[in-house]
Design a protein around this motif. Structure first.
Motif, mmCIF file in Angstrom:
data_model
loop_
_atom_site.group_PDB
_atom_site.id
_atom_site.type_symbol
_atom_site.label_atom_id
_atom_site.label_comp_id
_atom_site.label_asym_id
_atom_site.label_seq_id
_atom_site.Cartn_x
_atom_site.Cartn_y
_atom_site.Cartn_z
ATOM 1 N N LEU A 236 77.232 82.864 93.502
ATOM 2 C CA LEU A 236 76.719 82.399 94.793
ATOM 3 C C LEU A 236 75.970 83.508 95.513
ATOM 4 O O LEU A 236 74.917 83.269 96.129
ATOM 5 C CB LEU A 236 77.884 81.889 95.652
ATOM 6 N N GLY A 239 72.532 84.148 93.991
ATOM 7 C CA GLY A 239 71.539 83.125 94.307
ATOM 8 C C GLY A 239 70.813 83.350 95.616
ATOM 9 O O GLY A 239 69.647 82.959 95.770
ATOM 10 N N GLY A 243 67.696 81.061 95.486
ATOM 11 C CA GLY A 243 68.126 81.013 94.104
ATOM 12 C C GLY A 243 67.213 81.759 93.155
ATOM 13 O O GLY A 243 66.102 82.171 93.514
ATOM 14 N N SER A 249 70.306 81.370 85.588
ATOM 15 C CA SER A 249 71.618 81.901 85.966
ATOM 16 C C SER A 249 72.089 82.952 84.964
ATOM 17 O O SER A 249 71.951 82.783 83.748
ATOM 18 C CB SER A 249 72.646 80.764 86.032
ATOM 19 N N ALA A 266 78.869 76.648 91.478
ATOM 20 C CA ALA A 266 78.483 78.055 91.545
ATOM 21 C C ALA A 266 77.157 78.290 90.836
ATOM 22 O O ALA A 266 76.322 79.082 91.298
ATOM 23 C CB ALA A 266 79.578 78.924 90.929
ATOM 24 N N GLY A 269 74.482 77.148 93.061
ATOM 25 C CA GLY A 269 74.250 78.145 94.104
ATOM 26 C C GLY A 269 73.449 79.327 93.603
ATOM 27 O O GLY A 269 72.613 79.877 94.338
ATOM 28 N N GLU A 270 73.684 79.734 92.348
ATOM 29 C CA GLU A 270 72.942 80.873 91.804
ATOM 30 C C GLU A 270 71.493 80.504 91.502
ATOM 31 O O GLU A 270 70.579 81.281 91.778
ATOM 32 C CB GLU A 270 73.627 81.382 90.537
ATOM 33 N N GLY A 273 70.207 78.552 95.121
ATOM 34 C CA GLY A 273 70.470 79.294 96.345
ATOM 35 C C GLY A 273 71.142 78.470 97.428
ATOM 36 O O GLY A 273 71.590 77.335 97.224
ATOM 37 N N PHE A 274 71.186 79.068 98.604
ATOM 38 C CA PHE A 274 71.796 78.418 99.760
ATOM 39 C C PHE A 274 71.046 77.137 100.113
ATOM 40 O O PHE A 274 71.672 76.136 100.510
ATOM 41 C CB PHE A 274 71.786 79.381 100.948
ATOM 42 N N THR A 277 72.213 74.363 97.535
ATOM 43 C CA THR A 277 73.578 73.879 97.776
ATOM 44 C C THR A 277 73.653 73.105 99.090
ATOM 45 O O THR A 277 74.389 72.117 99.187
ATOM 46 C CB THR A 277 74.578 75.042 97.799
ATOM 47 N N SER A 278 72.880 73.525 100.087
ATOM 48 C CA SER A 278 72.863 72.803 101.369
ATOM 49 C C SER A 278 72.298 71.406 101.196
ATOM 50 O O SER A 278 72.811 70.435 101.776
ATOM 51 C CB SER A 278 72.049 73.570 102.409
ATOM 52 N N THR A 326 83.956 78.250 96.385
ATOM 53 C CA THR A 326 83.564 79.198 97.438
ATOM 54 C C THR A 326 84.721 80.053 97.943
ATOM 55 O O THR A 326 84.527 80.879 98.828
ATOM 56 C CB THR A 326 82.950 78.432 98.623
#
Length: 379
Positions: A236, A239, A243, A249, A266, A269-270, A273-274, A277-278, A326
């Motif tokens: 995470l 990322g 990412g 990854s 995970a 997320g990598e 990125g944020f 995942t959001s 997380t």
């Protein structure tokens, strides 16, 4: 409009479901291709198997969408008996993996009875509580027989052992019982008796206690119980905001165990990125909202409990998985709904969504009939 004509399904809910399944297939290929190439000499191995289950699940979803949801009330006893039988037989003749006996292997595929049990207990509790009506507030004749069934199922799941599924079943049962009008005092008393059993189950084996507490400080055991979480947090963190790109990854290359199953969040997320995942979280919450609205709009108490039970099942699994990845919650081995590799979980989620879509069709049919009646009165 004839009463036997079905209404339209919630197309947004249907679209979100297909979007999640499609995203899951993409991320499973990304997370598993390297492993599949080494283990099976075919980078497509895992995503092809998941694709077969996706097709089966979609077929089941569209089939269930076409069945009036009230049909499940009649099927509830059969589903419950099948679950009890399957949970018993898997302890006798099921396949044991890493000390857990949870699966029946059928050739290249496997079946996990505990996954099916999640849906069957939703259907059973919704059916029996809607039938009992106000009698559910009586403890001896109303609530006690239901609790006896729930306890038997929990004990069979605990015997496997499967702590994550046990928690999900508890949340499902508590939610439906509360919605169904159960006296809160009775549930509190029952919970006080059940908590010591759960605590004993959690601490009776040292490895379970380590898994449940390692999230508090994974660095205490970086090569042991804290290893998975540490590698997940590395993924995470690597990322960042946007990412490293799909397929890029590093942690999935044998650093992060279960990269395409329990810890696929995970990898997302990598690689995404944020931001990625959001967006995934947003899609999940939009799915939960649409499903919840379909459930509470039902005219039938059975439909309300059935729909909310399904939504609670998917929501709790999402929270337990994302929370574990997380480091917010203990690692319980719960897959990410619609996304993680695993045929039983995917087919269950799609079948359950089919029931939600059936409820939404009934809601829309009744709205259309009400509008038609008003128009006739106004003409």
């Amino acid at each position: 409009m004839s009463g036997n004509i079905r209404g339209r399904p919630d197309f947004l809910l249907l679209f979100l479901t297909i979007l999640l399944v499609g995203s899951g297939l993409i991320m499973i290929f990304s997370a598993s291709s390297h492993l599949a190439l080494i283990q099976h000499d075919n980078p497509w191995h895992y995503v092809m198997k998941q694709g077969v289950f996706a097709l089966i699940g979609l077929f089941v979803m569209f089939t269930f969408m076409g069945i009036p949801f009230t049909w499940w009330k009649r099927a509830a006893p059969i589903l419950l008996l099948f679950s009890l039988l399957a949970l018993t037989l898997v302890l006798i003749g099921g396949t044991s993996i890493n000390g857990a006996r949870r699966w029946f292997f059928l050739g290249a595929f496997n079946f996990q009875p505990a996954e099916f049990t999640k849906l069957s207990i939703i259907v059973y509790l919704s059916a029996v509580i809607s039938k009992k009506g106000e009698r559910i507030r009586e403890f001896r004749k109303g609530l006690l027989p239901i609790l006896a069934i729930v306890v038997i199922i929990l004990l069979l799941v605990m015997k496997q052992p499967d702590f994550g599924t046990m928690l999900i079943l508890l949340f499902i049962a508590a939610t439906i019982l509360l919605i169904g009008g159960t006296d809160l005092r009775h549930l509190v008393i029952f919970s006080m008796g059940l908590i010591p059993i759960i605590v004993y189950f959690a601490v009776s084996k040292s490895y379970r206690l380590q898994r449940l507490t390692s999230f508090l400080n994974p660095l205490d055991s970086p090569q042991g119980s804290g290893y998975q979480l540490i590698q997940s947090l590395y993924a995470l963190g690597h990322g960042g905001l946007t990412g490293v790109g799909i397929g890029q990854s590093v942690q999935k290359l044998f650093y992060l165990p279960e990269a395409h199953t329990d810890f696929i969040f995970a990898v997302i997320g990598e690689e995404l990125g944020f931001v990625g995942t959001s967006l995934l979280i947003f899609v999940f919450f939009l799915f939960i909202w649409r499903g919840f609205m379909a459930a509470i709009s039902s005219y039938d108490p059975f439909g309300i409990m059935l729909g909310i039970g399904v939504i609670m099942m998917i929501f709790i699994q999402f929270l337990l998985n994302a929370g574990a990845v997380t480091g917010i919650l203990p690692i319980t081995g719960v897959p990410l709904p619609f996304i993680s590799y695993g045929g039983s979980s995917l087919v269950l989620c799609l079948a359950s969504t089919g029931i939600l879509l059936s409820i939404s069709r009934d809601n829309n049919r009744r709205r259309q009939e009400a509008t038609r009646i008003q128009q006739n009165r106004g003409s």
